[in-house]
Design a protein around this motif. Structure first.
Motif, short mmCIF file in Angstrom:
data_model
loop_
_atom_site.label_atom_id
_atom_site.label_comp_id
_atom_site.label_asym_id
_atom_site.label_seq_id
_atom_site.Cartn_x
_atom_site.Cartn_y
_atom_site.Cartn_z
N ARG A 1 37.32 38.39 46.32
CA ARG A 1 36.58 39.19 45.39
C ARG A 1 35.58 40.14 46.19
O ARG A 1 35.18 39.72 47.22
N ASP B 1 35.70 38.91 37.60
CA ASP B 1 35.25 37.53 37.35
C ASP B 1 34.35 37.14 38.47
O ASP B 1 34.81 36.89 39.55
N ASP B 2 32.94 37.53 38.41
CA ASP B 2 31.96 37.09 39.54
C ASP B 2 32.31 38.11 40.71
O ASP B 2 32.44 37.76 41.78
N HIS C 1 40.61 42.92 38.15
CA HIS C 1 40.39 41.70 37.77
C HIS C 1 38.92 41.25 38.13
O HIS C 1 38.40 41.09 39.03
N ASP D 1 28.95 41.42 36.09
CA ASP D 1 30.28 41.69 35.73
C ASP D 1 30.31 42.81 34.76
O ASP D 1 31.47 43.58 34.66
#
Length: 362
Positions: free
Chosen positions: A327, A194-195, A192, A174
């Motif tokens: 993601r 996050d992982d 955004h 990250d």
């Protein structure tokens, strides 16, 4: 290939070298556009089997040993064969592997395959997981194919899935991803992280605008060789969201689009991460590879939206505009590819927004 070479995803020229070195063997000569910037398209062979269930061979067992337990009948694809909706098939591929001990691989469905809800996974001898190839694997490759929304006509040589080769650690942390975004901007809005890089769904495209498509439950056959051929209304219902919300029906399949325009710089590749149960009662995106140059301004893109293939599961689910639905995991290339998405290839989805597969008109 040696351990002194750079870690990362192998580029197009590295894949060509593997073919020359017989680390990848082909039963038929390679197609001119089969090698992609960070992956190799895999082609259906001549033989297939209708199987009664999806299965894996298991450790130290070959597909040839396990097939008699599951095969219902053998199919010759050479004249073209209908793969029926709701059935499971196993197909030999034209490619086989003899990987070096420091190279592993992962497979995924191609974009047009996912957009047809054509569930496709790679299997190897000795496999205990789908779509994963261990470093040093030597043996044949098979595709499991299960049409979910439409029956399709398939022939040898069709390219439904693709394989990406890795040497060592490729995924960015990250902190590395944040630094890359600060340098070159990976999305056109807030990042955004996050992982991986989160992305959200676009359900606010203007009053009465189409925000997506839903597969019709009873349609005709799709010949996978016919591009730009089929009328959209024969296979899809338009989806609108006047209040910025849609309710996903269990079992239904939708084509939606991300709110963010995504950018993959030339020295990186990306992959849509697997579905997370905490996101909701649906799965997003069957086809997960994003090539170097996707949405890159120098290769004809100004950021490209991610098209989302969405299937709802157990319960109706209300999906809201701007909701985070998945993601992207970015990976470094071992070196820059000698061809990039959109620049040197006839890339179907560069600069895309909401778009069905290339088989449909308009």
């Amino acid at each position: 290939m040696t351990d002194t070479q750079s870690h990362g995803v192998l580029p197009s020229q590295g894949i060509a070298e593997m073919i020359n070195d017989d680390a990848i063997t082909l039963s038929h000569p390679a197609d001119s556009d089969q090698i992609q910037p960070a992956s190799l398209d895999l082609r259906l062979g001549d033989r297939a089997w209708r199987v009664r269930a999806s299965f894996l061979p298991g450790e130290r067992r070959t597909m040839a040993q396990r097939l008699p337990d599951f095969a219902m009948h053998e199919i010759d694809l050479k004249q073209g064969t209908v793969l029926e909706k709701g059935c499971v098939y196993l197909v030999e591929l034209r490619e086989a592997l003899a990987l070096p001990g420091n190279v592993s691989a992962i497979a995924n469905a191609k974009s047009s395959t996912g957009r047809l809800d054509l569930f496709t996974r790679l299997i190897t001898d000795g496999a205990t997981e789908f779509d994963r190839v261990e470093a040093g694997y030597r043996g044949p490759l098979y595709a499991e194919i299960s049409p979910r929304s439409f029956s399709v006509l398939a022939r040898p040589g069709l390219r439904l899935n693709q394989i990406r080769f890795h040497r060592g650690r490729a995924a960015l942390t990250d902190s590395e991803l944040s630094a890359l975004h600060d340098d070159v901007r990976l999305v056109d809005g807030p990042a955004h992280i996050d992982d991986g890089l989160g992305f959200s769904v676009d359900l606010d495209r203007g009053k009465d605008a189409i925000v997506g498509y839903r597969a019709k439950p009873h349609t005709g056959l799709i010949d996978l060789d016919k591009l730009g051929h089929y009328a959209i209304p024969d296979f899809w219902e338009e989806v609108r969201a006047p209040e910025g919300r849609i309710i996903l029906d269990p079992g239904a399949f939708y084509i939606l689009v991300s709110r963010e325009a995504v950018h993959v710089p030339p020295d990186y590749a990306a992959e849509m991460a697997p579905y997370l149960a905490m996101v909701g009662e649906f799965r997003v995106h069957y086809a997960g590879f994003f090539d170097p140059g996707f949405g890159h301004s120098a290769t004809g893109g100004t950021g490209s939206r991610g098209v989302l293939e969405v299937r709802c599961h157990e319960a109706p689910f209300a999906l809201e505009h701007g909701q985070i639905v998945g993601r992207l995991v970015y990976e470094r290339m071992s070196e820059r590819p000698d061809r990039l998405y959109g620049a040197d290839l006839k890339s179907n989805y560069q600069g895309q927004s909401l778009k069905l597969s290339k088989h449909f008109r308009g």
